[in-house]
Design an enzyme around this catalytic site. Structure first.
Site, PDB file in Angstrom:
ATOM      1  N   HIS A 540     -14.497   1.420  27.986  1.00 48.37           N
ATOM      2  CA  HIS A 540     -13.694   2.150  27.009  1.00 48.37           C
ATOM      3  C   HIS A 540     -13.761   3.635  27.296  1.00 48.37           C
ATOM      4  CE1 HIS A 540     -16.577   3.987  24.056  1.00 48.37           C
ATOM      5  NE2 HIS A 540     -17.379   3.023  24.444  1.00 48.37           N
ATOM      6  N   ASP A 550     -22.026   7.780  26.423  1.00 49.16           N
ATOM      7  CA  ASP A 550     -21.208   6.749  25.799  1.00 49.16           C
ATOM      8  C   ASP A 550     -19.824   7.313  25.505  1.00 49.16           C
ATOM      9  OD1 ASP A 550     -20.146   4.668  24.331  1.00 49.16           O
ATOM     10  OD2 ASP A 550     -21.472   4.936  22.602  1.00 49.16           O
ATOM     11  N   GLU A 587     -12.387   1.654  21.248  1.00 53.62           N
ATOM     12  CA  GLU A 587     -13.554   0.773  21.167  1.00 53.62           C
ATOM     13  C   GLU A 587     -14.474   1.192  20.041  1.00 53.62           C
ATOM     14  OE1 GLU A 587     -17.823  -0.321  22.144  1.00 53.62           O
ATOM     15  OE2 GLU A 587     -16.859   1.608  21.779  1.00 53.62           O
ATOM     16  N   GLU A 588     -14.624   2.507  19.880  1.00 48.43           N
ATOM     17  CA  GLU A 588     -15.559   2.996  18.874  1.00 48.43           C
ATOM     18  C   GLU A 588     -15.151   2.606  17.454  1.00 48.43           C
ATOM     19  OE1 GLU A 588     -18.285   3.960  19.662  1.00 48.43           O
ATOM     20  OE2 GLU A 588     -18.298   5.179  21.473  1.00 48.43           O
ATOM     21  N   ASP A 616     -20.344   0.315  29.350  1.00 55.37           N
ATOM     22  CA  ASP A 616     -20.212   1.083  28.109  1.00 55.37           C
ATOM     23  C   ASP A 616     -21.161   2.267  28.160  1.00 55.37           C
ATOM     24  OD1 ASP A 616     -19.875   2.051  25.552  1.00 55.37           O
ATOM     25  OD2 ASP A 616     -20.048   0.118  24.561  1.00 55.37           O
ATOM     26  N   HIS A 696     -23.811   9.303  19.984  1.00 56.37           N
ATOM     27  CA  HIS A 696     -22.626   9.644  19.181  1.00 56.37           C
ATOM     28  C   HIS A 696     -22.697  11.050  18.592  1.00 56.37           C
ATOM     29  CE1 HIS A 696     -21.385   5.157  18.381  1.00 56.37           C
ATOM     30  NE2 HIS A 696     -21.323   5.501  19.660  1.00 56.37           N
TER      31      HIS A 696
END
Length: 894
Positions: A540, A550, A587-588, A616, A696
């Protein structure tokens, strides 16, 4: 046109019969013509001896034409010919036409036996005196032998002699010409027969396959892939992809989608397309979010959380992403603050057992712990009666207590915030408004109130620097927390809070788009043998902030492998099976891009997708991990044996064995979910992991990766090698390298895990697992019999020096198909089938448990029924699961 300097000698006219046989020379002037200046032969060898009287020959008046002899009629083979390349309006004169006819026509004089011997030289002399600047395609000519005197005397009847009747006679064919014709026909039949055998034979098929791309030495290809992984290229790619924020559906996300498309095209992938979907997304509003402590009179805020992270800088466009939860509910709520540890159902039950009223309160919980899925934390708070939920990063789980914080270390700093989605991924996967079908234009859609994939209370993430103030304000309210509830926030006495706690306001105003466009990007390398079968590689592209770890460490690795394979294709290489590269969007936000693609192509994937490789959180440290279907064990170990870690000077396989690593189970945390659990495509997720990374957060940027995450991009390089070799093994091995024996062993281990889980709960006596145990025995025997064919195939190929008959190749392809279809056979595809109340998930072995979130859960449907204490349903699912496993085993041998 010929040169003007060419000497041209007029050709003699064709004499009549009387002139040719009479005693006088031609009555025409200038006859006989002068000899050719290039004809130096003696006169006795010239055409005068066979056709005309020469000057040196005495007239013989006694020589007359035999009775019944017909002067031969000469017709040019050019007249009316359909085989000439010249048009009828050729500029040749009549003389030139006559010369060619004389050159090409060999007529034997029946009166002179010597003529047959001299005709060839006569023709040759005529040809040598003619201009030679034209050519034609002509039909083969036959020599026509005219009847001789003795032949006519013996065959002519008196009646014909008296009447003078002229009869048509078939020309006789020279015996040498007949032999030549028969020989040519035989040769033609031999050639046609050989071509037929070549097309229909095994040799032709195998040679075609080799010429089409298999002339490359497989070992040389592997070495090429390993040696051409370029750490510098990946560094540059990652720097570009992390130069601005790119949340799904935003301008930054679209710009990177176009970048990926352009890279796919530049590197030579085929059928490169951008595939849009229209899905529900939410975005934060500037000034639309707040966490405040409200005064006792409720009129004003006595404290406001900073909310946003400090500016880390470095972006080339846009701004740093605001702090928010994806798919959160909009709202502005107030209530007393209550601390609930990790926010699991057990934690909320403990509060209820203490008599703490949670209705209308604001929950404060920390990330990780006994409930790893943030969405299930919010859902559990909702079910416990809370009006809102705040989730913070505690230093005891992710901060200075664990180690050095970012930007110089791996853990979350005091202002660091973990963004993320709170859609219920283990309940509904993909676009929450189109569960089970693709989110394309014109498709039906649910409302936000109808879907079970969204929580119904607002939530926000928080840094521990802000959570510290909240925790300090509930000191003395409720009950002291047990030790296991204590976090690592400094200067805090840990209390639960209660309905008398200070009132906290949680505001979450956001922009929402129910049909926001997102963009998947695809490209492929078409295979040459089973081109309809595919090996799919996916990563992604969207990120909550800059996304160095990520997901864009994986993006850099995937694009580097695309570059290498594009180079191979440019050199003439082709795999046996098609290789597809896919860049997922959103995707998130609940694995949307990959799930929508699977739902849009479900039947084709179930039939033709052999394997899915997921990337990922690809590189965050030095330790290799893989979560996968059991079929990948053998091929993964083979690849790990080839790749050497330069920091430890040993192979990745040796490092794997040193820590007793095993293939991990597939949970519900990444894009493999739709492939493994919905399409039944055997899937694997690979990565190099570290102790932690600023997950994140805006601190997960290029500078952090270069300085802390992977200095020198060594492990990006190693993962590129692992990925490239895995693709080669899966796409270019004649026999799919699946470890079916390990699947049988793993099924037994998974059943043991389920039994132990029930034993810990004390419920194993409520149901009977023997049907599954018996079905696993059927699988073990079927796989043992099934794998014997591969041994026979190897022996047959070795015995024929590496050549594979077509019939054997067809059986090999069928063997591959049945091997891959075993995973698909483990899907519950009957009408209404799948996990009860979560029928998107079809796999009877793998899938998320209702409340396990990201964690792997074997036999999830059975676990759900046991959790619900629905014992008849549990036994029904057990029996059904056993039947599905048995049928999948039998399909291997049919």
């Amino acid at each position: 046109m010929p040169s003007e300097k060419s000497q041209y000698t007029p050709a003699p006219p064709i004499p009549s019969y009387d002139e040719a046989t009479g005693g006088n020379s031609s009555s025409r002037p200038n006859w006989p013509p002068p000899a050719s200046p290039i004809d130096t032969r003696p006169n006795h060898e010239t055409e005068a001896e066979s056709l005309l009287f020469s000057r040196n020959r005495q007239a013989n008046s006694s020589r007359h034409a035999p009775d019944g002899y017909r002067p031969p009629y000469v017709e040019s083979d050019d007249e009316g010919s359909q085989w000439t390349l010249e048009d009828d309006n050729s500029d040749d004169g009549e003389d030139a036409q006559v010369r060619r006819e004389m050159q090409e026509l060999e007529v034997e004089d029946p009166l002179d036996g010597a003529s047959s011997r001299s005709s060839a030289s006569w023709t040759k002399r005529i040809a040598s005196s003619l201009p030679q600047w034209k050519w034609r395609w002509r039909l083969p000519r036959l020599t026509v032998r005219l009847p001789r005197q003795n032949e006519t005397e013996t065959t002519q009847t008196p009646e014909s002699e008296s009447s003078g009747t002229r009869r048509f006679r078939l020309p006789s064919i020279n015996s040498a010409a007949a032999i030549l014709l028969v020989g040519r026909l035989l040769a033609l039949f031999l050639i046609l027969g050989f071509l037929y055998l070549l097309f229909m034979s095994d040799l032709f098929t195998n040679m075609t396959r080799r010429i089409g791309g298999q002339m490359f030495d497989p070992e040389a290809v592997r070495q090429f892939v390993q040696q051409n992984v370029d750490s510098g290229m990946m560094r540059n790619t990652l720097k570009h992809f992390t130069s601005y924020s790119h949340i799904a559906g935003t301008e930054g996300d679209y710009a990177l989608a176009i970048d990926v498309r352009n890279e796919f095209t530049k590197y030579g992938l085929e059928n490169v397309i951008v595939d849009p979907y229209y899905v529900y997304l939410n975005f934060p509003k500037e000034g639309g979010r707040a966490v405040e402590i409200i005064s006792e009179d409720g009129k004003e805020a006595t404290w406001k959380a900073a909310l946003e992270e400090n500016e880390v800088g470095g972006e080339t466009a846009g701004r740093q992403t605001f702090v928010f939860h994806g798919h959160s509910k909009a709202g502005d709520v107030r209530g007393p603050l209550i601390y609930a540890n990790y926010g699991s159902r057990e934690d909320f039950k403990r509060l209820a057992d203490k008599g703490i009223d949670t209705n209308g309160a604001i929950a404060l919980v920390r990330y990780y712990g006994t409930q790893g899925d943030r969405a299930l934390k919010v859902k559990a708070a909702e079910l416990a009666g809370f009006a809102g939920c705040i989730i913070y990063s505690d230093p005891a789980d992710d901060g200075f207590v664990k180690g050095e914080p970012a930007p110089n270390g791996r853990y979350m700093p005091a202002d660091g915030v973990q963004r993320g989605a709170v859609s219920l991924m283990s309940w509904v996967v993909g676009d929450v408004l189109t569960p089970g079908w693709e989110s394309k234009e014109g498709q039906p859609r649910m409302t936000k109130e109808q879907t079970t994939g969204l929580v119904k209370i607002p939530s926000l993430p928080l840094a521990w620097r802000d959570a510290q103030v909240l925790l300090q304000h509930i000191q003395g309210f409720g009950d002291p927390c047990p030790d296991e509830w204590h976090g690592g926030v400094p200067d805090v006495e840990w209390w639960t809070g209660n309905s008398s706690s200070p009132v906290v306001r949680l505001k979450n105003e956001q922009d929402e788009a129910e049909k926001q466009e997102i963009w998947n990007v695809y490209g492929k390398i078409v295979g040459i043998e089973q081109n309809e079968k595919s090996i799919i590689i996916g990563n992604h592209r969207d990120a909550w902030a800059f996304g160095a770890t990520d997901p864009n460490s994986a993006t850099a690795v995937m694009l580097e492998v695309v570059r290498i394979f594009g180079d191979l294709v440019a050199r003439g290489w082709r795999p046996l099976r098609t290789i597809e590269f896919m860049s997922w969007d959103a995707e998130e936000y609940n694995l949307i891009g990959s799930t929508e693609m699977v739902e849009n192509n479900l039947e084709a994937l179930r039939k033709n997708a052999f394997a899915y490789i997921n990337l990922d959180v690809a590189v965050s440290g030095q330790e290799f991990h893989a979560a996968a279907s059991p079929v990948f064990r053998k091929v993964l170990y083979k690849v790990l044996d080839r790749v050497t870690d330069p920091n430890f000077n040993t192979s990745l396989r040796a490092l794997w064995d040193d820590r007793n690593a095993e293939l991990e189970g597939l949970g519900a945390g990444s894009d493999y979910v739709a492939f493994q659990d919905i399409a039944g495509t055997s899937s694997i997720d690979i990565s190099f992991e570290g102790a932690a990374h600023p997950y994140h957060s805006a601190y997960d940027n290029f500078e952090w990766m270069e300085r802390v995450g992977d200095p020198g991009f060594i492990y990006h390089n190693l993962l590129g090698q692992v990925l490239g070799l895995l693709i080669l093994e899966l796409a270019d091995r004649p026999i799919l390298p699946f470890d079916m024996g390990n699947y049988a062993l793993s099924l037994g281990r998974y059943l043991g895990n389920l039994w132990q889980w029930g034993e810990d709960k004390g419920v194993n006596g409520r149901y009977n697992l023997d049907p599954i145990k018996d079905s696993i025995h059927v699988v073990e025997k079927a796989i043992t019999d099934f794998e014997q064919w591969e041994t026979g195939w190897e022996q047959a190929v070795v015995a024929s020096s590496g050549w594979e008959p077509v019939s054997l190749g067809q059986k090999r392809c069928d063997y591959n198909n049945r091997m891959a279809n075993f995973e698909t056979g483990l899907l519950d595809l009957e009408f209404g089938g799948g996990i009860p109340n979560r029928t998107q998930f079809k796999h009877v072995i793998f899938g998320p448990q209702l409340w396990s979130g990201y964690d792997e859960a074997y036999f999830p449907a059975i676990r759900d029924a046991v959790d619900a204490e629905d014992w008849p349903l549990a036994q029904k699912i057990i029996d059904k699961t056993a039947a599905i496993i048995t049928n999948a085993a039998r399909s291997l041998l049919q």
